[in-house]
Design a protein around this motif. Structure first.
Motif, PDB file in Angstrom:
ATOM      1  N   UNK A  38       0.685  10.398 -32.982  1.00  8.46           N
ATOM      2  CA  UNK A  38       1.334  10.388 -34.285  1.00  8.46           C
ATOM      3  C   UNK A  38       1.750   8.970 -34.641  1.00  8.46           C
ATOM      4  N   UNK A  39       1.132   8.439 -35.708  1.00 11.92           N
ATOM      5  CA  UNK A  39       1.361   7.067 -36.154  1.00 11.92           C
ATOM      6  C   UNK A  39       2.156   7.093 -37.452  1.00 11.92           C
ATOM      7  N   UNK A  40       3.219   6.298 -37.512  1.00 12.99           N
ATOM      8  CA  UNK A  40       4.106   6.239 -38.677  1.00 12.99           C
ATOM      9  C   UNK A  40       4.046   4.812 -39.218  1.00 12.99           C
ATOM     10  N   UNK A  61      -6.780  12.759 -31.355  1.00 14.28           N
ATOM     11  CA  UNK A  61      -6.604  13.059 -32.775  1.00 14.28           C
ATOM     12  C   UNK A  61      -5.378  12.319 -33.308  1.00 14.28           C
ATOM     13  N   UNK A  62      -5.567  11.552 -34.391  1.00 11.76           N
ATOM     14  CA  UNK A  62      -4.471  10.766 -34.965  1.00 11.76           C
ATOM     15  C   UNK A  62      -3.857  11.497 -36.154  1.00 11.76           C
ATOM     16  N   UNK A  63      -2.558  11.731 -36.072  1.00 13.35           N
ATOM     17  CA  UNK A  63      -1.773  12.220 -37.208  1.00 13.35           C
ATOM     18  C   UNK A  63      -1.127  10.994 -37.836  1.00 13.35           C
ATOM     19  N   UNK A  64      -1.430  10.727 -39.095  1.00 18.32           N
ATOM     20  CA  UNK A  64      -0.986   9.488 -39.738  1.00 18.32           C
ATOM     21  C   UNK A  64      -0.005   9.824 -40.854  1.00 18.32           C
ATOM     22  N   UNK A  65       1.245   9.360 -40.701  1.00 21.32           N
ATOM     23  CA  UNK A  65       2.265   9.562 -41.725  1.00 21.32           C
ATOM     24  C   UNK A  65       2.726   8.201 -42.239  1.00 21.32           C
ATOM     25  N   UNK A  66       3.226   8.175 -43.487  1.00 22.00           N
ATOM     26  CA  UNK A  66       3.606   6.897 -44.084  1.00 22.00           C
ATOM     27  C   UNK A  66       5.067   6.896 -44.532  1.00 22.00           C
ATOM     28  N   UNK A  67       5.626   5.681 -44.619  1.00 27.62           N
ATOM     29  CA  UNK A  67       6.976   5.482 -45.152  1.00 27.62           C
ATOM     30  C   UNK A  67       6.924   4.358 -46.165  1.00 27.62           C
ATOM     31  N   UNK A  71      14.279   1.121 -43.778  1.00 28.33           N
ATOM     32  CA  UNK A  71      15.481   1.921 -43.541  1.00 28.33           C
ATOM     33  C   UNK A  71      15.140   3.413 -43.454  1.00 28.33           C
ATOM     34  N   UNK A  72      14.238   3.864 -44.332  1.00 28.83           N
ATOM     35  CA  UNK A  72      13.814   5.268 -44.292  1.00 28.83           C
ATOM     36  C   UNK A  72      13.111   5.592 -42.988  1.00 28.83           C
ATOM     37  N   UNK A  73      12.273   4.667 -42.528  1.00 26.51           N
ATOM     38  CA  UNK A  73      11.567   4.851 -41.267  1.00 26.51           C
ATOM     39  C   UNK A  73      12.555   4.957 -40.107  1.00 26.51           C
ATOM     40  N   UNK A  74      13.508   4.025 -40.040  1.00 25.73           N
ATOM     41  CA  UNK A  74      14.445   4.039 -38.928  1.00 25.73           C
ATOM     42  C   UNK A  74      15.277   5.315 -38.930  1.00 25.73           C
ATOM     43  N   UNK A  75      15.627   5.797 -40.129  1.00 19.24           N
ATOM     44  CA  UNK A  75      16.405   7.025 -40.226  1.00 19.24           C
ATOM     45  C   UNK A  75      15.700   8.201 -39.573  1.00 19.24           C
ATOM     46  N   UNK A  76      14.392   8.320 -39.800  1.00 16.04           N
ATOM     47  CA  UNK A  76      13.638   9.430 -39.216  1.00 16.04           C
ATOM     48  C   UNK A  76      13.490   9.261 -37.707  1.00 16.04           C
ATOM     49  N   UNK A  77      13.338   8.020 -37.246  1.00 18.58           N
ATOM     50  CA  UNK A  77      13.258   7.791 -35.804  1.00 18.58           C
ATOM     51  C   UNK A  77      14.588   8.170 -35.149  1.00 18.58           C
ATOM     52  N   UNK A  79      16.783  10.349 -36.217  1.00 19.30           N
ATOM     53  CA  UNK A  79      16.951  11.802 -36.244  1.00 19.30           C
ATOM     54  C   UNK A  79      16.172  12.476 -35.125  1.00 19.30           C
ATOM     55  N   UNK A  80      15.006  11.910 -34.808  1.00 24.57           N
ATOM     56  CA  UNK A  80      14.221  12.423 -33.686  1.00 24.57           C
ATOM     57  C   UNK A  80      13.519  13.735 -33.933  1.00 24.57           C
ATOM     58  N   UNK A  81      13.412  14.162 -35.181  1.00 31.60           N
ATOM     59  CA  UNK A  81      12.774  15.446 -35.461  1.00 31.60           C
ATOM     60  C   UNK A  81      11.274  15.447 -35.252  1.00 31.60           C
ATOM     61  N   UNK A  82      10.644  14.285 -35.384  1.00 34.40           N
ATOM     62  CA  UNK A  82       9.200  14.159 -35.204  1.00 34.40           C
ATOM     63  C   UNK A  82       8.923  13.200 -34.064  1.00 34.40           C
ATOM     64  N   UNK A  83       7.949  13.561 -33.237  1.00 32.14           N
ATOM     65  CA  UNK A  83       7.629  12.740 -32.063  1.00 32.14           C
ATOM     66  C   UNK A  83       6.645  11.632 -32.441  1.00 32.14           C
ATOM     67  N   UNK A  84       7.154  10.600 -33.113  1.00 30.02           N
ATOM     68  CA  UNK A  84       6.293   9.477 -33.480  1.00 30.02           C
ATOM     69  C   UNK A  84       5.970   8.651 -32.234  1.00 30.02           C
ATOM     70  N   UNK A  85       4.687   8.320 -32.090  1.00 32.11           N
ATOM     71  CA  UNK A  85       4.241   7.534 -30.944  1.00 32.11           C
ATOM     72  C   UNK A  85       4.123   6.049 -31.258  1.00 32.11           C
TER      73      UNK A  85
END
Length: 357
Positions: A38-40, A61-67, A71-77, A79-85
């Motif tokens: 999972x790539x953010x 398999x690459x799951x690609x999400x965008x920000x 600040x929005x990116x760090x907030x999600x990291x 929170x830890x709800x998604x296992x971004x690699x």
């Protein structure tokens, strides 16, 4: 006999349920790690063909999400709800994230292609010895303008943006540090100023620019310039390159007082599940031919020294996008100013925007 049949049925049902549970767990594990990565990242910040190539080579398999903001990116990291690699923060955000223990130290024995990175971009103050981050792209902040829509104006200085003849011709990116920074630079102050007097002076000066401002917007800046809907814009070098590729009348300059030298960086966040896949992805992206293809697609400058051999010399010799070390001496890297000071910047930026109405 009936009890035996009933017992056998219960065993069969239990086995079936166990098989379903195991299948679901396996599926969940694959989604969180295993053969999935999972790539953010920022939007439109990688060549999609390279993701397909990586998947084909590795079977991952690459799951690609965008920000759209650090600040929005760090907030999600956090929170830890998604296992971004993998994620790609800017320099000051790397500094913030390492202070918050949101990143894992890198094992360079698993990244042999790190040798391709230009030493100039290593061991910078926001991440000494690159313990947590690897340079991905870099560039400058400056002024894109269309001489065909102007009356001979040039932009050697930030003050040129205040020219009264530019009424309703200027568009600014909707970003506090960039816009407040323009005000600071125009006064000869540091982009990392924490002096309330300097910041107030910069904001008051920006307010006098209001008659020239057509809009303060996001990615739409690029389209407006390409469509000749604005003549001047505060913009990052890569977006300026996109404009110039579609509208040959547009050019780009970094004013003489200096500006921002920025870096976006690949990191592995604490949310990682597929750490082996993350290292494979990083090393893949650092291959010279891969980095060159990615830079051609994205339009920003690559820190991969070996990649330059695979790129158009007209691009890599253009000092608007690859300034030499002397030119870089007039540029300044953003520092982490802390949440309180960042909030102050945002307050001043909002004050500036409200004053335009």
């Amino acid at each position: 006999m009936k009890s035996l049949i009933r017992g056998a049925l219960l065993i069969i049902i239990a086995a079936a349920v166990l098989m379903i549970v195991n299948a679901q767990l396996a599926k969940s594990g694959a989604q969180a790690g295993g053969n999935t990565l999972t790539v953010y990242n920022w939007g439109e910040y990688i060549d999609p063909d390279l993701i397909k190539q990586f998947e084909k080579e590795t079977g991952i398999n690459v799951i690609y999400e965008t920000f759209d903001s650090n600040e929005g990116m760090m907030g999600k990291i956090e929170q830890g709800g998604t296992s971004y690699d993998i994620t790609v923060p800017s320099e000051y955000m790397v500094e913030m994230m390492r202070k918050k223990d949101l990143l894992i130290p890198l094992d360079y024995s698993k990244i042999p292609n790190m040798k391709n990175i230009d030493p100039y971009f290593e061991d910078l103050p926001f991440d000494p010895k690159n313990k947590y981050s690897i340079p991905y792209f870099w560039g400058t902040l400056g002024i894109a303008y269309n001489p065909s829509l102007l009356e001979g104006q040039t932009f050697e200085s930030w003050d040129d943006v205040w020219d009264p003849s530019l009424k309703q011709e200027v568009v600014l990116v909707d970003s506090a540090r960039e816009v407040i920074g323009m005000g600071l630079n125009s006064l000869g102050y540091s982009l990392n100023s924490t002096d309330p007097r300097e910041l107030r002076e910069a904001t008051d000066k920006l307010k006098t620019l209001s008659p020239n401002i057509k809009a303060v917007i996001g990615d739409e800046v690029t389209q407006m310039m390409m469509n000749n809907e604005a003549a001047v814009s505060l913009i990052w070098s890569g977006q300026a390159a996109d404009m110039m590729s579609e509208n040959e009348d547009i050019t780009y300059v970094v004013p003489e007082e200096g500006s921002n030298l920025w870096f976006d960086n690949i990191v592995i966040p604490r949310t990682v599940k597929n750490i082996d896949g993350a290292y494979k992805f990083i090393d893949f992206m650092l291959r010279p031919e891969v980095a060159a293809q990615n830079a051609d697609y994205v339009g920003y400058s690559t820190p991969n020294l070996k990649a330059l051999d695979f790129m158009d010399p007209e691009v890599t010799s253009d000092e608007r996008y690859y300034p030499d070390e002397e030119a870089r001496g007039h540029l300044e890297v953003y520092k982490d100013l802390g949440l309180e000071m960042l909030g102050f910047y945002n307050e001043l930026f909002l004050e500036f925007k409200m004053d335009m109405k």
